[in-house]
Motif scaffolding. Structure first.
Motif, short mmCIF file in Angstrom:
data_model
loop_
_atom_site.label_atom_id
_atom_site.label_comp_id
_atom_site.label_asym_id
_atom_site.label_seq_id
_atom_site.Cartn_x
_atom_site.Cartn_y
_atom_site.Cartn_z
N ILE A 16 -96.39 13.37 -20.02
CA ILE A 16 -96.26 12.56 -21.23
C ILE A 16 -97.34 11.50 -21.32
O ILE A 16 -97.88 11.22 -22.39
N LYS A 17 -97.70 10.93 -20.20
CA LYS A 17 -98.66 9.82 -20.19
C LYS A 17 -99.96 10.20 -20.89
O LYS A 17 -100.53 9.41 -21.64
N MET A 18 -100.46 11.41 -20.63
CA MET A 18 -101.72 11.84 -21.24
C MET A 18 -101.50 12.70 -22.47
O MET A 18 -102.32 12.69 -23.39
N ALA A 19 -100.42 13.46 -22.49
CA ALA A 19 -100.20 14.37 -23.61
C ALA A 19 -99.75 13.64 -24.87
O ALA A 19 -100.05 14.09 -25.98
N ASP A 38 -101.09 20.97 -35.10
CA ASP A 38 -101.86 20.79 -33.87
C ASP A 38 -101.10 19.84 -32.96
O ASP A 38 -100.22 19.10 -33.39
N GLY A 39 -101.47 19.83 -31.67
CA GLY A 39 -100.83 18.92 -30.73
C GLY A 39 -100.20 19.68 -29.58
O GLY A 39 -100.59 20.81 -29.25
N TYR A 40 -99.17 19.06 -28.97
CA TYR A 40 -98.53 19.65 -27.79
C TYR A 40 -97.01 19.57 -27.91
O TYR A 40 -96.46 18.70 -28.59
N PHE A 41 -96.34 20.47 -27.23
CA PHE A 41 -94.88 20.45 -27.16
C PHE A 41 -94.44 20.86 -25.76
O PHE A 41 -95.17 21.56 -25.04
N PHE A 42 -93.25 20.42 -25.36
CA PHE A 42 -92.70 20.77 -24.06
C PHE A 42 -91.98 22.12 -24.12
O PHE A 42 -91.40 22.47 -25.16
N VAL A 57 -96.27 21.10 -20.77
CA VAL A 57 -96.54 20.99 -22.20
C VAL A 57 -97.51 22.10 -22.60
O VAL A 57 -98.34 22.55 -21.80
N VAL A 58 -97.39 22.53 -23.84
CA VAL A 58 -98.15 23.67 -24.34
C VAL A 58 -98.89 23.29 -25.62
O VAL A 58 -98.34 22.57 -26.48
N ASN A 59 -100.10 23.76 -25.76
CA ASN A 59 -100.93 23.53 -26.94
C ASN A 59 -100.35 24.32 -28.12
O ASN A 59 -100.24 25.54 -28.08
N LYS A 60 -99.94 23.61 -29.19
CA LYS A 60 -99.29 24.24 -30.35
C LYS A 60 -100.16 25.30 -31.00
O LYS A 60 -99.72 26.42 -31.28
#
Length: 580
Positions: free
Chosen positions: A334-337, A351-355, A205-208
């Motif tokens: 996924i559990k933490m992200a 903001d947030g995360y994406f795979f 996962v990557v920080n948007k």
């Protein structure tokens, strides 16, 4: 991320069995002391008055067909259960403190008390056996520790209850159940996250925000990733460029290993990889050697978590929630992200995360790169011990939990018009999701971040299909974060590792003793290689570890797991159960 048939009709029979069990306990405690200690290392709300689901008519017709005997009735009286997770780092959430378990507690009168591993699962299990104080339920890996309990007669066979109660047999099917059969042809383990389709959450996962500020560059190959991490370090000095999570359990670094090797199904858990029809030393595998050099390079240059081997899950979660991670790779990000994404994006949708798709070395076939694997039996198992006063009632609870109603309560919270789902459709299986499901992803994420640690008999087929079908009806911006990325990325990029399950030998065998020794060598070498000061030093560490392993019988172990691998392949091709 499974055992039940224990009733005695005569007092004399009880005494005989009790004496026999006490003798078995004394024997097994000695065996465990020698072996286990060395092995430490995802209609309306109503009271559940009976076993039946939210649509009693549909369930009853299934339950009663071909079955005799009264089903256990939930809510008639309290059901108190002691539960032990055979994981040193697992801490069970307080039962009744989250909405899902609170609903089960209130409506079904089920109370579950955790037995702590006290930071050392192997020692705790040995202590409980020696003290003759086994919990009612044990949750853990399908490995030698639980197998020893089965051999010693301390687990309850489940076959009678599987026939009597509907859900496990219906959803798992004969193939999965047969894979669980012990040498005595009985089933003692209730599987967790069993499936008939690819599943899994491993990946990157990557920080948007960081990604956009760096121009949204291509992130596909290991070279791309390295260049990106250098840019992160330069522009965002307070951010961890590459977060591994708990690297002492292989998280992060196993995903990088997958980037350098096609068709990598076994990863590092067996200290071996396939070569033709053989299992061979991982230390000599070119893909692994390249990945070890890559990891050490990231560590040397400050591009990955410097305390990767010692940090806690809480520390990782905190960094993610504060947006202090640029790229995060794990067996289950996924559990933490997911809760971190919900927290970060509630004020700013950018903001947030994406795979991203799995990282791979340039020149390799990216369709053959698997950052994670799955197998038909899923993750781990739950077993009922002979200490349980009412094993049938406990099985009934597990069977309910793995069925549509239990799965829905645990995954989406309590049913009702004010919840995320409100009973079932006419088929008695498909939940009726409410508008709140799409409108309150943050609240749902909070429920799942806790209840996920209480799902011990997860039904992957039901959960995945249900949420996928419903999410497909929603606009993209309203879809659940985890379901969206599972469907788009992770489920498509997991390899089928079913042939590689249960390869490890029993600890008290000659191969088991060898396995223990090479595991110690592996743990030391992996840690040393991460901090290698040069590529050559990393290779020297791996070569030395290979030589040390060979000296203690590595080849015999490799021959053993090769034979087990081929036996599994034969079993799967024939559709019969493998012998442990």
């Amino acid at each position: 991320m499974s055992a039940f048939f224990c009733f005695y009709s005569l007092n004399r029979g009880r005494n005989v069995l009790r004496q026999k069990r006490e003798w078995i306990v004394r024997v097994v405690s000695v065996l465990v002391a020698m072996s286990i200690l060395a092995a430490c290392n995802g209609e309306a709300s109503r009271p559940a008055a009976s076993y039946s689901s939210a649509e009693p008519e549909a369930e009853e017709s299934f339950v009663s067909a071909g079955r005799e005997g009264k089903l256990f009735e939930f809510g008639a009286e309290p059901l108190d259960i002691t539960f032990y997770a055979h994981y040193s780092n697992y801490k069970m959430p307080q039962w009744g403190a989250d909405p899902s378990s609170k609903w089960i507690q209130d409506h079904m009168k089920i109370n579950i008390q955790a037995v702590s591993a006290e930071g050392n699962g192997a020692q705790k299990l040995q202590k409980m056996i020696a003290g003759k104080q086994l919990p009612d339920l044990i949750w853990g890996q399908r490995d030698s520790d639980l197998e020893r309990l089965r051999e010693a007669g301390l687990l309850v066979p489940l076959d009678e209850y599987i026939e009597k109660y509907p859900n496990l047999k219906r959803w798992a099917g004969d193939k999965i159940l047969n894979l669980l059969r012990a040498p005595d042809d009985k089933i003692y383990f209730f599987p967790n996250y069993y499936t008939d389709k690819p599943h899994g959450n491993a990946g990157y996962v990557v920080n948007k925000r960081i990604y956009k500020e760096l121009g949204s560059p291509k992130l596909e190959t290991t070279d791309d990733l390295y260049d990106y991490l250098k840019r992160v370090k330069s522009k965002f000095p307070g951010v961890v460029p590459f977060e591994t999570g708990l690297a002492n359990e292989g998280h992060g670094i196993d995903q990088l290993f997958s980037a350098f090797k096609e068709n990598n199904f076994s990863f590092t858990s067996n200290y071996a990889v396939t070569s033709g029809d053989r299992m061979v030393s991982i230390y000599k595998d070119e893909g692994f050697r390249e990945s070890a050099k890559y990891v050490a390079k990231l560590m040397r240059e400050g591009l990955m978590t410097q305390n990767a081997l010692t940090q806690t899950a809480d520390q990782v979660s905190e960094k993610l929630s504060q947006g202090l991670v640029a790229v995060y790779a794990s067996a289950d990000p996924i559990k933490m992200a997911m809760p971190a994404d919900a927290e970060m994006s509630k004020n700013n949708p950018d903001d947030g995360y994406f795979f991203i798709e799995p990282i791979y070395k340039k020149g390799l076939d990216k369709s053959k790169i698997y950052p994670g694997t799955y197998n038909l039996l899923g993750w781990n198992v739950t077993a009922i011990t002979t200490s349980a006063q009412n094993p049938e009632a406990i099985f009934a609870m597990l069977d309910w939990m793995t069925g549509p109603e239990g799965s829905s309560v645990q995954m989406w919270g309590p049913p009702g018009p004010d919840g995320y789902w409100d009973g079932f459709k006419e088929d008695g299986i498909t939940p009726r999701f409410t508008a709140k499901y799409a409108e309150d992803p943050e609240g749902l994420a909070r429920i799942q971040s806790v209840s996920g640690d209480l799902i011990w008999v997860g039904n992957t087929a039901f959960l995945d299909q249900t949420k996928s079908d419903y999410e497909a009806t929603l606009p993209e911006d309203k879809r659940n974060w985890s379901t969206y990325w599972q469907h788009k990325v992770t489920w498509k990029s997991q390899g089928d590792a079913t042939p590689f399950m249960n390869l490890h030998p029993m600890p008290d065998t000659e191969e088991g003793i060898i396995h223990r020794r090479i595991k110690d060598i592996w743990l030391e070498a992996r840690a040393d290689a991460m901090f290698g000061t040069s590529d050559q030093e990393v290779i020297d560490i791996l070569d030395e570890a290979h030589d040390k392993s060979m000296e203690v019988g590595f080849q015999r172990y490799l021959d053993y797991i090769t034979a087990k691998w081929h036996a599994n392949l034969k079993t799967l091709n024939e559709g019969t159960a493998p012998q442990p």
